[in-house]
Design an enzyme around this catalytic site. Sequence first.
Site: not given
Length: 301
Positions: A124, A251, A281
């Site tokens: 991320d 994801d 995710h």
Amino acid sequence: MRLLRTPEDRFTDLPDFDYPPLYCDLESEHDGIVRISYVEAGPFDGPVVLLLHGEPSWSFLYRKVLPVLADAGIRAIAPDLIGFGRSDKPVDVADHTYARHVEWIRSFAFDALDLRDVTLVGQDWGGLIGLRVVAENPDRFARVVAANTVLPTGDQSMPDEWLAFRAAVQKAPVLDIGRFVQSGCRTKLTEEVRAAYDAPFPNEMYKAGPRAMPGLVPTTPDDPASEANRRAWAVLSELDIPFLCAFGDSDPITGPAAPVLQRAMKGAAGQDHRTLENAGHFLQEDQGEELGRIIARFVTG
């Protein structure tokens, strides 16, 4: 900057995360002194892996990865981004900029800890920040693991799912951190784990970091970070260090980035890129031990 510091008693009885917190003061002419927190596992003289989390989590996310790396003889270091975890928290959303977060992690890794031959693991925002640090300091890195991340320049449109997430974060009167983490996992988090994700944020004043980050992702070609990210792409695509993708299979936001990175990065050629089954995710929650084994094999050969 006005800073808040989460009281330590918020972090008692964290499930499977009894690593003692360590701290460094990061000092700059413009921002003054900001304290960053991190945890370590494994031998001090082992190969270094820098584990960077993203939005809206903290180093707790890597609790299943850390022991696997330590058992493999790796020095695993997991900092909390400024505004997250035990690190200091700027109160104003405007105090969070992409460039500042890149500089904070650069200063932590090199000025404070003097790390060398580093393997970056970025997930991320850990990738958005970490890939910039790699591109701007390539001589300090030995390898890269991109895990459910991307390096946007604003030249391509973002997925609808991400735009909905950004809108939800910006509009929510109360930002439910544990709920947001749960929404990115395939497995059901226990109440104790959700509470651990909420722990850094006693009230809404502490949440400027989580509120700011979605708005810092470049979504237009003239975004303040776009040109720096384009330069990073140019460096990374020609950088001759091993580059591995380890993405969850569930994801919708960052999943499409995996084949793009594999094609673009010179160091990705011939690597054993992995897609982890039943992983969303936050693949560290869903498949943390397996991710740890993938990283360990990549580092130790």
